[in-house]
Design an enzyme around this catalytic site. Structure first.
Site, mmCIF file in Angstrom:
data_model
loop_
_atom_site.group_PDB
_atom_site.id
_atom_site.type_symbol
_atom_site.label_atom_id
_atom_site.label_comp_id
_atom_site.label_asym_id
_atom_site.label_seq_id
_atom_site.Cartn_x
_atom_site.Cartn_y
_atom_site.Cartn_z
ATOM 1 N N HIS A 272 0.851 -1.188 0.000
ATOM 2 C CA HIS A 272 0.000 0.000 0.000
ATOM 3 C C HIS A 272 0.881 1.230 0.000
ATOM 4 C CE1 HIS A 272 -3.107 2.864 1.143
ATOM 5 N NE2 HIS A 272 -3.957 1.962 0.707
ATOM 6 N N ASP B 166 -7.920 -5.369 0.167
ATOM 7 C CA ASP B 166 -8.441 -6.250 -0.872
ATOM 8 C C ASP B 166 -8.067 -7.711 -0.678
ATOM 9 O OD1 ASP B 166 -9.644 -4.230 -2.465
ATOM 10 O OD2 ASP B 166 -7.632 -3.558 -2.968
HETATM 11 N N1 ACO Z 1 3.921 -7.543 -4.855
HETATM 12 C C1 ACO Z 1 5.262 -7.545 -5.050
HETATM 13 N N2 ACO Z 1 6.051 -6.457 -4.960
HETATM 14 C C2 ACO Z 1 5.454 -5.308 -4.660
HETATM 15 C C3 ACO Z 1 4.080 -5.210 -4.419
HETATM 16 C C4 ACO Z 1 3.312 -6.388 -4.525
HETATM 17 N N3 ACO Z 1 1.986 -6.370 -4.331
HETATM 18 N N4 ACO Z 1 3.753 -3.935 -4.137
HETATM 19 C C5 ACO Z 1 4.901 -3.243 -4.192
HETATM 20 N N5 ACO Z 1 5.939 -4.076 -4.512
HETATM 21 C C6 ACO Z 1 7.349 -3.734 -4.592
HETATM 22 C C7 ACO Z 1 7.657 -3.002 -5.895
HETATM 23 O O1 ACO Z 1 7.990 -3.914 -6.917
HETATM 24 C C8 ACO Z 1 8.802 -2.127 -5.471
HETATM 25 O O2 ACO Z 1 9.953 -2.930 -5.393
HETATM 26 P P1 ACO Z 1 11.410 -2.315 -5.790
HETATM 27 O O3 ACO Z 1 11.690 -1.292 -4.736
HETATM 28 O O4 ACO Z 1 12.326 -3.488 -5.761
HETATM 29 O O5 ACO Z 1 11.255 -1.720 -7.155
HETATM 30 C C9 ACO Z 1 8.445 -1.724 -4.044
HETATM 31 O O6 ACO Z 1 7.627 -2.788 -3.559
HETATM 32 C C10 ACO Z 1 7.679 -0.416 -3.950
HETATM 33 O O7 ACO Z 1 6.580 -0.483 -4.865
HETATM 34 P P2 ACO Z 1 5.841 0.770 -5.451
HETATM 35 O O8 ACO Z 1 5.114 0.368 -6.695
HETATM 36 O O9 ACO Z 1 6.795 1.905 -5.550
HETATM 37 O O10 ACO Z 1 4.812 1.092 -4.307
HETATM 38 P P3 ACO Z 1 3.564 2.010 -4.437
HETATM 39 O O11 ACO Z 1 3.376 2.635 -3.128
HETATM 40 O O12 ACO Z 1 3.691 2.922 -5.616
HETATM 41 O O13 ACO Z 1 2.386 0.995 -4.798
HETATM 42 C C11 ACO Z 1 0.517 -0.386 -4.698
HETATM 43 C C12 ACO Z 1 1.319 0.693 -3.973
HETATM 44 C C13 ACO Z 1 0.078 0.120 -6.075
HETATM 45 C C14 ACO Z 1 -0.756 -0.675 -3.877
HETATM 46 C C15 ACO Z 1 1.375 -1.651 -4.835
HETATM 47 O O14 ACO Z 1 1.750 -2.110 -3.562
HETATM 48 C C16 ACO Z 1 0.679 -2.751 -5.633
HETATM 49 O O15 ACO Z 1 0.764 -2.749 -6.860
HETATM 50 N N6 ACO Z 1 -0.017 -3.700 -4.942
HETATM 51 C C17 ACO Z 1 -0.764 -4.725 -5.615
HETATM 52 C C18 ACO Z 1 -2.099 -4.187 -6.077
HETATM 53 C C19 ACO Z 1 -3.048 -3.977 -4.925
HETATM 54 O O16 ACO Z 1 -3.203 -4.818 -4.045
HETATM 55 N N7 ACO Z 1 -3.746 -2.833 -4.961
HETATM 56 C C20 ACO Z 1 -4.726 -2.470 -3.953
HETATM 57 C C21 ACO Z 1 -4.275 -1.286 -3.183
HETATM 58 S S1 ACO Z 1 -5.352 -0.946 -1.857
HETATM 59 C C22 ACO Z 1 -6.642 -0.157 -2.531
HETATM 60 O O17 ACO Z 1 -6.621 0.422 -3.575
HETATM 61 C C23 ACO Z 1 -7.871 -0.248 -1.773
#
Ligand code: ACO
Length: 439
Positions: A305, A362
């Protein structure tokens, strides 16, 4: 150095910027005068360090896993309140008195039907049309059925528009589901409360009323409460952005629905169930799955998140509702066991620990919806129903603020000024005509 000032130095110029403090001690540097004083702008792609507004609706402390609506902890609201009570809290700022709640409930009943002409819109959608596309289109079209509410002038009109949206979104959601199955629409029953009425419209058949199983109504209400607001997320920010152009409430909320449809936002709940089903059906071993995630072949859906860097308190609420609901219904869902195994393995893994990735809202919410009999393609629609009060509250806050249209700047990285290249130098076959039709 003064605590309430931040000093920024660039070249020979040094300026003091005010530091603003929120009611929970959060600090923010007020950069509104930055460009005028220095010619500089800030760059923050994805806005992780940018506050787009001051807001009194919802407080999130991502480091400590705290979520409060208008000061009340989500854990308490989930247990003690109903969804419509929470809707009033978010929109109007206070928990309603008994009388205020009765007025609001009556308004919801009054506005629950859709205009007969609006029903024809459903006929134009393909049988297997995505319910989320139907929802956003029909919510937007409400503006043409209620032209008197396009320019909201006073509190009474706002209350009417808010009640219409909260009530009708439930009817539209249920009808979009019925449409996808080719089933007749079941009209809302004014004698039923919000959640029972929704389940009635979803699952009753003509002359065969659906009796929700024990625990289903409370579980649905808690699901909606947990989704009701989450401060400046992608869809709420979209609603505020569109609203800042003084677009009407229906259009602004429809834009929010479109933003919510995205896989990284409201589409994640369905993606979690698809992922878990895939793991189960193809007998994928959890270490293999996590290895592929770590190789960045895909993300573990329902994990991570932008704000929560310890745990998402809504995930805890959703997990316990899912467990209680299944126990009350004397049902078992293998996907819940699997979800718990995946979560345990991920939480013990360095990759997830280093990046502070925890289950989010979620991760467990889809298990509740499955138990209620809601199909996966309806999951984001359920999220949208829950988020409606939050969007309305944000639109109102934005509209009653300083009325400044949202208009970010950019750092331009394209070509600098260059000479135009005539068509004959770009391989065009020039037609010999000087008339207007060459355009
Ligand atoms: N699985 C694996 N790796 C992940 C995940 C994940 N779900 N989420 C983040 N990471 C990793 C990224 O690859 C990144 O790694 P790196 O530093 O080696 O490049 C690091 O964690 C940071 O990720 P960001 O994308 O910069 O984090 P951000 O804060 O932008 O993204 C998000 C948040 C979009 C929710 C992300 O965690 C994600 O894509 N999760 C999966 C989708 C999801 O569950 N969405 C629901 C969100 S809650 C809602 O909307 C109610």
């Amino acid at each position: 150095m003064k605590k309430n000032t931040a000093t920024l130095t660039h070249g020979d110029t040094s300026i003091d910027l005010d530091v603003i403090e929120g009611s929970e001690g959060e600090l923010g540097v007020d950069i509104r005068s930055l460009r005028a004083k220095t010619g500089l702008i800030t760059l923050d792609q994805g806005y992780s360090s940018t506050g787009s507004c001051e807001s009194a609706i919802t407080f999130v402390d991502g480091e400590n896993g705290v979520l409060r609506y208008r000061g009340y902890p989500i854990e308490e609201l989930a247990v003690k309140s109903t969804f419509t009570e929470v809707a009033q809290l978010l929109i109007f700022g206070q928990l309603p008195t008994g009388g205020q709640h009765q007025v609001f409930s009556d308004l919801l009943s009054e506005h629950e039907l859709l205009h007969q002409d609006l029903l024809h819109h459903f006929e134009g959608f393909p049988a297997k049309g995505q319910p989320m596309a139907i929802l956003s289109a029909i919510v937007n079209s409400l503006g043409s059925f209620h032209p008197d509410l396009l320019e909201i002038q006073n509190d009474e009109e706002f209350l009417r528009a808010a009640a219409k949206l909260i009530s009708k979104v439930r009817t539209i959601a249920a009808f979009s589901y019925r449409k996808s199955l080719g089933l007749p629409f079941i009209h809302p029953n004014p004698n039923l409360r919000y959640c029972t009425n929704f389940l009635h419209m979803m699952f009753s058949l003509p002359y065969r009323d659906y009796k929700p199983p024990l625990g289903a109504v409370k579980a649905l209400s808690t699901f909606l409460i947990a989704h009701a607001d989450h401060e400046q997320n992608c869809s709420a920010s979209t609603v505020r952005m569109v609203g800042s152009a003084q677009a009407n409430l229906f259009a602004s909320v429809a834009a929010g629905i479109c933003a919510l449809w995205g896989r990284l936002h409201g589409g994640a709940n369905a993606a979690v169930i698809n992922m878990l089903t895939n793991i189960k059906e193809n007998n994928i071993k959890i270490p293999v799955l996590l290895e592929q995630v770590k190789q960045k072949r895909f993300r573990l859906m329902g994990f991570g998140h932008r704000v929560y860097k310890s745990f998402d308190p809504r995930a805890k609420v959703m997990r316990s509702v899912a467990e209680d609901l299944l126990a009350t219904m004397e049902k078992k869902d293998e996907l819940l066991d699997l979800a718990q195994e995946v979560a345990e393995a991920a939480l013990a893994d360095e990759y997830f620990q280093e990046r502070n990735l925890y289950p989010n809202l979620d991760f467990y919410s889809g298990i509740i919806l499955r138990a209620l009999g809601v199909p996966t393609n309806m999951f984001p629609v359920m999220f949208a129903m829950g988020r409606m009060p939050g969007w309305i509250a944000h639109w109102r806050e934005e509209s009653s603020g300083p009325h400044k249209i949202h208009r970010p700047r950019q750092i331009y990285t394209g070509e600098t000024k260059r000479d135009y290249v005539d068509r004959n130098k770009r391989g065009w076959k020039i037609r010999q005509t000087s008339s207007w039709d060459s355009f």
